[in-house]
Structures are given as C-alpha cells and as structure tokens.
Design a protein around this motif. Sequence first.
Motif, mmCIF file in Angstrom:
data_model
loop_
_atom_site.group_PDB
_atom_site.id
_atom_site.type_symbol
_atom_site.label_atom_id
_atom_site.label_comp_id
_atom_site.label_asym_id
_atom_site.label_seq_id
_atom_site.Cartn_x
_atom_site.Cartn_y
_atom_site.Cartn_z
ATOM 1 N N UNK A 149 -15.731 -13.566 66.592
ATOM 2 C CA UNK A 149 -17.000 -14.295 66.575
ATOM 3 C C UNK A 149 -17.937 -13.887 65.441
ATOM 4 N N UNK A 150 -17.744 -12.710 64.862
ATOM 5 C CA UNK A 150 -18.666 -12.244 63.829
ATOM 6 C C UNK A 150 -18.613 -13.166 62.609
ATOM 7 N N UNK A 151 -19.758 -13.714 62.247
ATOM 8 C CA UNK A 151 -19.803 -14.708 61.176
ATOM 9 C C UNK A 151 -19.554 -14.099 59.797
ATOM 10 N N UNK A 152 -19.982 -12.865 59.600
ATOM 11 C CA UNK A 152 -19.709 -12.214 58.315
ATOM 12 C C UNK A 152 -18.209 -11.967 58.151
ATOM 13 N N UNK A 153 -17.567 -11.455 59.198
ATOM 14 C CA UNK A 153 -16.130 -11.188 59.114
ATOM 15 C C UNK A 153 -15.353 -12.487 58.903
ATOM 16 N N UNK A 154 -15.813 -13.545 59.510
ATOM 17 C CA UNK A 154 -15.162 -14.851 59.328
ATOM 18 C C UNK A 154 -15.146 -15.234 57.852
ATOM 19 N N UNK A 155 -16.252 -14.981 57.165
ATOM 20 C CA UNK A 155 -16.315 -15.302 55.737
ATOM 21 C C UNK A 155 -15.438 -14.360 54.915
ATOM 22 N N UNK A 156 -15.426 -13.082 55.278
ATOM 23 C CA UNK A 156 -14.576 -12.129 54.557
ATOM 24 C C UNK A 156 -13.104 -12.499 54.711
ATOM 25 N N UNK A 157 -12.703 -12.842 55.934
ATOM 26 C CA UNK A 157 -11.312 -13.227 56.180
ATOM 27 C C UNK A 157 -10.917 -14.429 55.327
ATOM 28 N N UNK A 158 -11.800 -15.405 55.260
ATOM 29 C CA UNK A 158 -11.504 -16.609 54.476
ATOM 30 C C UNK A 158 -11.352 -16.276 52.994
ATOM 31 N N UNK A 159 -12.207 -15.393 52.495
ATOM 32 C CA UNK A 159 -12.130 -15.022 51.078
ATOM 33 C C UNK A 159 -10.877 -14.210 50.771
ATOM 34 N N UNK A 160 -10.425 -13.413 51.742
ATOM 35 C CA UNK A 160 -9.222 -12.599 51.539
ATOM 36 C C UNK A 160 -7.991 -13.449 51.256
ATOM 37 N N UNK A 161 -7.995 -14.664 51.737
ATOM 38 C CA UNK A 161 -6.840 -15.538 51.558
ATOM 39 C C UNK A 161 -6.599 -15.884 50.092
ATOM 40 N N UNK A 162 -7.571 -15.575 49.245
ATOM 41 C CA UNK A 162 -7.444 -15.917 47.828
ATOM 42 C C UNK A 162 -7.056 -14.711 46.974
ATOM 43 N N UNK A 163 -6.646 -13.610 47.627
ATOM 44 C CA UNK A 163 -6.078 -12.473 46.898
ATOM 45 C C UNK A 163 -4.559 -12.551 47.045
ATOM 46 N N UNK A 164 -3.834 -12.954 46.004
ATOM 47 C CA UNK A 164 -2.386 -13.138 46.155
ATOM 48 C C UNK A 164 -1.617 -11.847 46.397
ATOM 49 N N UNK A 165 -2.185 -10.700 45.971
ATOM 50 C CA UNK A 165 -1.462 -9.433 46.094
ATOM 51 C C UNK A 165 -2.147 -8.460 47.047
ATOM 52 N N UNK A 166 -2.872 -8.983 48.032
ATOM 53 C CA UNK A 166 -3.493 -8.107 49.029
ATOM 54 C C UNK A 166 -2.406 -7.385 49.818
ATOM 55 N N UNK A 167 -2.761 -6.272 50.444
ATOM 56 C CA UNK A 167 -1.772 -5.522 51.217
ATOM 57 C C UNK A 167 -1.311 -6.339 52.422
ATOM 58 N N UNK A 168 -0.098 -6.040 52.888
ATOM 59 C CA UNK A 168 0.439 -6.739 54.058
ATOM 60 C C UNK A 168 -0.471 -6.555 55.268
ATOM 61 N N UNK A 169 -0.991 -5.343 55.429
ATOM 62 C CA UNK A 169 -1.794 -5.046 56.616
ATOM 63 C C UNK A 169 -3.085 -5.847 56.637
ATOM 64 N N UNK A 170 -3.778 -5.915 55.506
ATOM 65 C CA UNK A 170 -5.072 -6.598 55.509
ATOM 66 C C UNK A 170 -4.886 -8.113 55.640
ATOM 67 N N UNK A 171 -3.828 -8.657 55.036
ATOM 68 C CA UNK A 171 -3.566 -10.088 55.175
ATOM 69 C C UNK A 171 -3.156 -10.417 56.609
ATOM 70 N N UNK A 172 -2.324 -9.572 57.199
ATOM 71 C CA UNK A 172 -1.941 -9.766 58.601
ATOM 72 C C UNK A 172 -3.167 -9.751 59.502
ATOM 73 N N UNK A 173 -4.081 -8.823 59.236
ATOM 74 C CA UNK A 173 -5.293 -8.701 60.047
ATOM 75 C C UNK A 173 -6.167 -9.942 59.921
ATOM 76 N N UNK A 174 -6.376 -10.403 58.697
ATOM 77 C CA UNK A 174 -7.215 -11.584 58.477
ATOM 78 C C UNK A 174 -6.631 -12.819 59.160
ATOM 79 N N UNK A 175 -5.316 -12.951 59.142
ATOM 80 C CA UNK A 175 -4.673 -14.114 59.758
ATOM 81 C C UNK A 175 -4.599 -13.991 61.277
#
Length: 305
Positions: free
Chosen positions: A170-196
């Motif tokens: 529900x946190x609106x700031x985290x929602x925006x961070x998660x959406x922005x993370x999707x545009x890092x093609x080489x992010x770590x597996x863990x952080x991408x898994x978490x955002x998704x």
Amino acid sequence: MKLSGIFGAVFIVFLFSCHKKEEKEPVLSDLLIEDFDCTKDAVFDTLNVPHHLLKIVKDISSLNVYETDQGGKGSIGTPANFKNFQKLYNNASEQELLSLTNNKNSVVAVYAAIGLSEKNNKYIVPVFQKILNRKETIPIQNGCLLSDDHPAEPLYWKYYNQLKPEELKSDQYLKQLDSMLLFIPDSSELILTTALRNRTYSDGLNKQIAKLAFENHRTPALLYLNSWHKKDYADPLQKEFIRLIENNSIDNEHRRYYLSILLSFNNKENKKIILNYISKDSQWKEEDLIISQLENSGITSEDYN
C-alpha cells in the motif's frame, strides 16, 4: 525433494558465515575481501561542497564503498564509511544533502540520498529517480556480503526495510520505486524479484516487464508474466522456458521447475523437447507434479519407459 518444497521461493540467496573456524586454506570470504579493492576507481568531487562537509566527503570518497552498519568477518566496531555517513547525516542540512546527491562520486551521492530521505521521506522518489539515472555500479559491503550493484539498490533497500510487512503493497512511495526499478535492465535478481512480488502492474508497465523477460531474459520478469499474464504471452513464455530447460549451466532442480511450468501450457508441440530433457535427467520421476502433467502434453509412459 518435491518441487513444491524447493520452489516456494524461486531465488535463494546463499550466505556464507562470518564466523567460520580458522582453516589452513583461505576461506571464500577472506578471498573476497582481499580482492575487493574499492579505492582504485575513486572519484573525488569537492566542487560546491560546503567547507564543514569537505573532510567527510573526502573520507567517503577515499574509501569508495557503500557500507552498512554491519561489519565483515573479523571486523571490530562500526564500518568506517558507515561512521562517515553518520557524520554526514548529523552535520548536513537537507539542502546540503540534496546538493550532494549530484556528487560525481556515487557512494557520496547514495549516502546523501539516504540521509536526505531519512530526514524527510518526501525526497525518496525524486532522489531515487536521480540515482537511478547513474550508469555505473558501486561496491557494496553488508557484513560478509560483498557485491557491485546499481547505486539505486541500497537506497531502495533502506526505504523498503523500514516499512512494516502490511505496508509493502500500500505504500505509495514504494509503489513508485518499484515501478522505476523495472527500467534497470541489469538490476540484481533479488531486487527485481522483490519489486515484482510487491504488486501487480498496469498494462503500460507490463510492456516493460515483457521487455525484461524476452529481450533481457530476466527470469523474475518471466515468472511474473507466467503468474499474471500467461495467456497473453503464451508463445514467448514457452520459448523462454524451453531456453532455460536447455541451458546446461542451470542446475537440474531449477530446470525441473521450469519443465513443470512448460508442461502447464498443455502444448503437445513441446513433446519432443520435453522427452529430450527427461531422457537426460534421471531424477525427474521423483517429481509427482511433473508425472501428473505429462499426459496433457501428449506424453505417455510408453514414451519414456
């Protein structure tokens, strides 16, 4: 071991103990720390740094590693750069920290961004966007764990870890961070898994997730689409799971998991590929789920016995 037991969480982070007994041969963590030279590429950017922060910024830059408050093996006390961060936090104003997020040394910029967001979390989204635009990685040490990751990652984890479990969706700031993370093609597996894992995304962002899955071959994105948009992406999903099954560098437990997903499409055109895989993996018969799925893909016991 059954698939349901192995893959409740698909991605496993293997942690090495910080307190192993002394051995004659050097242990892995010793080798990692010895080879973890962060200073050789250090950037010193003191332009527009206030005089009272000059030494702190130089000290952070000279170490050139993002350190948490957790020391590595054999360390005593708080890691040096985390101490420098505490000094920066205590001595810099919000405006000074905001200015330092532009520092050419990314470790300085990350510490400034974290300090600023801790003083006032209204800054978390704009400074995250700013850090996200950086192209290089930074050395990160969290206890015994050493890595080179995108500088946005420690900023994300710092904010993520301060939230309660019930706030993650529900946190609106985290929602925006998660959406922005999707545009890092080489992010770590863990952080991408978490955002998704945190939420489902809009159709517009699903296109970016599809790009991660099918162009960048990111497994967390692939699994997300399989969970939420299986029908829409059935053909490219099957192609990707076939690619994973045929990748001999992946361990058999994970390949059997991907095989089970491929079987869930009930596509008899995959019969040859499936038979080719199970002919090479002698342990697949221990997986009840796989056995129960074979018939729907046109495979009978006569095909593999």
